[in-house]
Design a protein around this motif. Sequence first.
Motif, PDB file in Angstrom:
ATOM      1  N   GLN A 122      14.642  43.016  21.455  1.00  0.00           N
ATOM      2  CA  GLN A 122      13.733  42.360  22.390  1.00  0.00           C
ATOM      3  C   GLN A 122      12.414  43.115  22.524  1.00  0.00           C
ATOM      4  OE1 GLN A 122      15.469  41.772  26.265  1.00  0.00           O
ATOM      5  NE2 GLN A 122      13.527  41.191  27.223  1.00  0.00           N
ATOM      6  N   TYR A 123      12.476  44.438  22.518  1.00  0.00           N
ATOM      7  CA  TYR A 123      11.278  45.237  22.778  1.00  0.00           C
ATOM      8  C   TYR A 123      10.690  45.850  21.509  1.00  0.00           C
ATOM      9  CZ  TYR A 123      12.330  44.551  27.657  1.00  0.00           C
ATOM     10  OH  TYR A 123      12.558  43.968  28.894  1.00  0.00           O
ATOM     11  N   LEU A 124      11.068  45.333  20.363  1.00  0.00           N
ATOM     12  CA  LEU A 124      10.533  45.819  19.089  1.00  0.00           C
ATOM     13  C   LEU A 124       9.016  45.666  19.049  1.00  0.00           C
ATOM     14  CD1 LEU A 124      11.990  46.748  16.331  1.00  0.00           C
ATOM     15  CD2 LEU A 124      11.252  44.529  15.493  1.00  0.00           C
ATOM     16  N   GLU A 125       8.325  46.730  18.679  1.00  0.00           N
ATOM     17  CA  GLU A 125       6.869  46.674  18.535  1.00  0.00           C
ATOM     18  C   GLU A 125       6.531  46.112  17.153  1.00  0.00           C
ATOM     19  OE1 GLU A 125       3.460  46.120  18.588  1.00  0.00           O
ATOM     20  OE2 GLU A 125       4.016  47.027  20.520  1.00  0.00           O
ATOM     21  N   LEU A 126       6.156  44.837  17.107  1.00  0.00           N
ATOM     22  CA  LEU A 126       5.990  44.118  15.845  1.00  0.00           C
ATOM     23  C   LEU A 126       4.782  44.602  15.042  1.00  0.00           C
ATOM     24  CD1 LEU A 126       6.807  40.494  17.070  1.00  0.00           C
ATOM     25  CD2 LEU A 126       8.314  42.097  15.871  1.00  0.00           C
TER      26      LEU A 126
ATOM     27  N   LEU B 204       9.903  55.100  19.267  1.00  0.00           N
ATOM     28  CA  LEU B 204       9.270  55.562  20.498  1.00  0.00           C
ATOM     29  C   LEU B 204       8.388  54.464  21.089  1.00  0.00           C
ATOM     30  CD1 LEU B 204       9.142  58.080  22.276  1.00  0.00           C
ATOM     31  CD2 LEU B 204       7.242  58.906  20.876  1.00  0.00           C
ATOM     32  N   PHE B 205       7.626  53.768  20.238  1.00  0.00           N
ATOM     33  CA  PHE B 205       6.786  52.684  20.750  1.00  0.00           C
ATOM     34  C   PHE B 205       7.616  51.487  21.197  1.00  0.00           C
ATOM     35  CE2 PHE B 205       3.295  55.120  19.055  1.00  0.00           C
ATOM     36  CZ  PHE B 205       2.249  54.792  19.907  1.00  0.00           C
ATOM     37  N   ASP B 206       8.754  51.256  20.554  1.00  0.00           N
ATOM     38  CA  ASP B 206       9.677  50.247  21.063  1.00  0.00           C
ATOM     39  C   ASP B 206      10.140  50.633  22.468  1.00  0.00           C
ATOM     40  OD1 ASP B 206       9.431  49.134  18.515  1.00  0.00           O
ATOM     41  OD2 ASP B 206      11.359  49.901  17.815  1.00  0.00           O
ATOM     42  N   PHE B 207      10.419  51.910  22.659  1.00  0.00           N
ATOM     43  CA  PHE B 207      10.859  52.409  23.968  1.00  0.00           C
ATOM     44  C   PHE B 207       9.734  52.297  24.991  1.00  0.00           C
ATOM     45  CE2 PHE B 207      12.306  56.047  26.749  1.00  0.00           C
ATOM     46  CZ  PHE B 207      13.406  55.386  27.252  1.00  0.00           C
ATOM     47  N   PHE B 208       8.485  52.549  24.573  1.00  0.00           N
ATOM     48  CA  PHE B 208       7.341  52.336  25.471  1.00  0.00           C
ATOM     49  C   PHE B 208       7.302  50.876  25.940  1.00  0.00           C
ATOM     50  CE2 PHE B 208       4.588  55.919  23.399  1.00  0.00           C
ATOM     51  CZ  PHE B 208       5.328  56.867  24.062  1.00  0.00           C
ATOM     52  N   ASN B 209       7.530  49.934  25.013  1.00  0.00           N
ATOM     53  CA  ASN B 209       7.529  48.522  25.396  1.00  0.00           C
ATOM     54  C   ASN B 209       8.585  48.247  26.467  1.00  0.00           C
ATOM     55  OD1 ASN B 209       5.471  47.834  23.659  1.00  0.00           O
ATOM     56  ND2 ASN B 209       6.810  47.008  22.067  1.00  0.00           N
ATOM     57  N   PHE B 210       9.734  48.868  26.312  1.00  0.00           N
ATOM     58  CA  PHE B 210      10.788  48.710  27.312  1.00  0.00           C
ATOM     59  C   PHE B 210      10.344  49.287  28.656  1.00  0.00           C
ATOM     60  CE2 PHE B 210      14.546  50.683  29.383  1.00  0.00           C
ATOM     61  CZ  PHE B 210      15.232  49.525  29.715  1.00  0.00           C
ATOM     62  N   LEU B 211       9.740  50.463  28.635  1.00  0.00           N
ATOM     63  CA  LEU B 211       9.305  51.098  29.870  1.00  0.00           C
ATOM     64  C   LEU B 211       8.163  50.340  30.537  1.00  0.00           C
ATOM     65  CD1 LEU B 211       9.434  54.880  28.837  1.00  0.00           C
ATOM     66  CD2 LEU B 211      11.079  53.629  30.246  1.00  0.00           C
ATOM     67  N   LYS B 212       7.397  49.572  29.766  1.00  0.00           N
ATOM     68  CA  LYS B 212       6.342  48.731  30.338  1.00  0.00           C
ATOM     69  C   LYS B 212       6.902  47.580  31.157  1.00  0.00           C
ATOM     70  CE  LYS B 212       3.856  47.614  26.697  1.00  0.00           C
ATOM     71  NZ  LYS B 212       2.757  47.009  25.896  1.00  0.00           N
ATOM     72  N   SER B 213       8.134  47.210  30.898  1.00  0.00           N
ATOM     73  CA  SER B 213       8.733  46.029  31.514  1.00  0.00           C
ATOM     74  C   SER B 213       9.150  46.308  32.951  1.00  0.00           C
ATOM     75  CB  SER B 213       9.947  45.576  30.701  1.00  0.00           C
ATOM     76  OG  SER B 213      11.044  46.456  30.919  1.00  0.00           O
ATOM     77  N   ASP B 214       9.579  45.234  33.623  1.00  0.00           N
ATOM     78  CA  ASP B 214      10.113  45.365  34.973  1.00  0.00           C
ATOM     79  C   ASP B 214      11.636  45.425  34.965  1.00  0.00           C
ATOM     80  OD1 ASP B 214       7.741  45.485  36.435  1.00  0.00           O
ATOM     81  OD2 ASP B 214       7.508  43.307  36.387  1.00  0.00           O
ATOM     82  N   ASN B 215      12.197  45.711  33.804  1.00  0.00           N
ATOM     83  CA  ASN B 215      13.640  45.883  33.718  1.00  0.00           C
ATOM     84  C   ASN B 215      14.088  46.938  34.733  1.00  0.00           C
ATOM     85  OD1 ASN B 215      16.131  47.342  32.608  1.00  0.00           O
ATOM     86  ND2 ASN B 215      16.070  45.534  31.295  1.00  0.00           N
TER      87      ASN B 215
END
Length: 402
Positions: free
Chosen positions: A27-31, A97-108
């Motif tokens: 879901q949070y893959l940095e394309l 790491l950038f995939d993880f950044f995308n996750f941390l950007k979310s409101d999860n």
Amino acid sequence: MFTNVKLKLFTFVNQNKTMDYLQLATQYLELKLKGKYIYLDNILPLLNSLNSDFEITQIGKSVQGRAIHQVKIGTGTTKILMWSQMHGNESTTTKGLFDFFNFLKSDNEIANRIKSDYTLLCIPMLNPDGAFLYTRENANKVDLNRDAFNATQPEMQILHSVYKSFQPDYCYNLHDQRTIFGTEGFNLPATVSFLSPAYNEEREYNEVRLKAIHIINNMNNALQLYIPNQVGRFDDGYNVNCTGDYFTTQNTPTILFEAGYYKDDYNRDIVRKFIFISLLSSFDGSYENVIVDKELNNYLKIPQNNKCFYDFIYKNVKIIDNNEEKIINFAAQYTEAVQDGQLKFVATIVKIDDLQDFKGHLEYDCANGLFESKGEYFPKIEDKADFFINNLTEFNNGVKII
């Protein structure tokens, strides 16, 4: 030996044990980051697109004057320092790491808990010159992971400065490993490997190492759901010049991450998901008292990395050498090089032997067919893996042409 130890460990506890880590990784893959050739120009737009939760700072420059940045996120009391692409041609963990950044950007909810409980300081590309040149070393041809003690290079001096000012509770040292590694006893690819580095020549275990081991065990438990028996344990031979060993001697628990091979994933766009899973699951679990013997035993049960793979193995190949027919096996391995801005994989012959102790990520039984390449009837070390069998079946760049 002590049987339990108080640890200053992560306060985040995963409440949803059925959470699908792989679904989140997808879901949070940095394309915008794909393939293995990842350099500064690829990540700058992504750094600029991070939201106000992230604090981006240029912390110095490389030998050739390229900017080195840090990314700070979170307000918690437990501090974690991470760095990637210390070796310029090891980019899988940068993507993760950038995939993880995308996750941390979310409101999860889990992302918000991590941001409230931790302060993360990440250097997503410590060696931007090596990344651009696609080399392990920096522009001075120095392996930064052998420069930790003396810190002769500007990139390592930057890491030292960040470490001293941030005073992390944990360090994550993010790397790639070669496709030659498998898991001992299973002979499966070592898709992800970990290490709690030693702090002395005797490779003894102390509270610092045990803190790292606890986190590794959490990550291994999560990964076993997706890549069973494909998690390895890296060799813990001590070298104070290595970054992980050096920081462990400074009493900071440090974890070595090694992104490896997964079936048909030479660009490591699948393996990055397992790095994401590793990062996320590293925050899963908190214990006031950790049973040392259990933690250490579980860690030591992780199979060691074993050099047991080649990219290609060709079996039962007939050759003519000095007018004598023989049946042999031989192996080829990809080398990687950037040409015209694109990363190329070139299969090269590297071993001629019975190879009984090795496996190929791709294996061919040539059924006693005759080898021929450029008018010669035997393979040569360092030649490209372009040849024919029985003058009918063609192999190009290691692969059988159908």
